[in-house]
Design a protein around this motif. Sequence first.
Motif: not given
Lengths: 210, 195
Positions: A31-37, A61-65, A80-85, A92-97
């Motif tokens: 259920d991984l939604t966001v991952m940064t490396r 993960a999905t549904g996580e707070y 916040f800005n890096v994850i949000g693109g 490094g890399n940001v993966f969204i789904d």
Amino acid sequence: MSSLHTKTIPASDMPDRPAFNWLEDTGEDADLTVMTRDVTKIYQMGEEKIHALGGVNIKIATGEYISIMGPSGSGKTTLFNVIGGLIKPTSGNVFIDEIDVAQLDANELAWLRCRKIGYIFQSYNIVKVLTALENVTLPMLFAGVPPDEAQDRAVYILGRVGLGDRVLHTPKELSGGQQQRVAIARAFANKPSIILADEPTANLDLKTGE
Amino acid sequence: MAHKEWHIDRLKMKPGLVWQMAVNSLKVRISRTTLTLLTIATSSAFLIYLLTLPRSDDLADQQTWYLMLGLSVLVSAAGVLNTMLMSVSQRYREIGTMKCLGALDKFVLFTVMVESAILGFVGAVIGVLVGLTISILLGLLEYGFSLFQYLQFDWILLKILAAFALGIFLTTFGSSIPAVIASRMPPMDAMRGEK
């Protein structure tokens, strides 16, 4: 600088779900939604280099707070800005789904921001020349929702955040708390997979914040 | 492995929405719109007035006329370009916010360009009408009803067209530079107003 302190809290509406520990690779990738490396971000301020992020690895993960806490200047907003693109990491890399955000072109990035991510900013950032209703309708129009449908949904969401009688007001005619509620309604407009909120209650009084 | 609930798609720009946003922006910022219109209208009115002014064959008069024409175009160009540059630069934050909501680069760009083109067109319409009126009224005062023998009304359509072209070119060109920069910036940089 990169003393980021992170804490996970299970979503209150999912009591059966165990808290997801981002520090360990639990293999719960389903259920991984966001991952940064190894995400780093260096700001160049004249001669001085400011290391805002020093190799952040995070899994959400999905549904996580998740709440990210830290002193000011620790890089919360940058993350916040890096994850949000919204800004590009230095490395490094940001993966969204599973999709590497850096691989996307401008149009795909716009789609991602429009359909999959809802942003709530510390300083509201609602469009001053538009009414509350138009502010909430706009991302839906960008997404290609028919105008009538978008308007109905915008009225509904604004009602849900308690601004049902304020839909046609412009930001100037709204209080700070009301403006932030417009921003919250706007973040939910396209039913995003991820809601990113950067100190959404920092500018509000205690009661409204709660 | 993870299952994908969605896949990356592309957005389409809606011309109707571009028009709507441009018109709305002009309406909401009515005082700035009026000011810009006034600048463009004054410039094109003066241009039309100069172009229809009676001219003698005297060389010194000719030189003065060309000098006035050149100077007036230069001054109005500087004025309009400055106004347009300022009006877009003040909107970096708004542009950044819109990009966060999924506005395409070209949506931002087109909205600003359409807005500028409307300003240039309407400004030129007002300017041409005012310029012609002044020219004819002054001609009437000086020459009576035989004014058209003196005023330079030949090629009048071309002269009007030139005023329109100048108005629209100056507004769109003036706003295009900051608009291109703002539309290509990462949203957060635009919101902070960085260049």
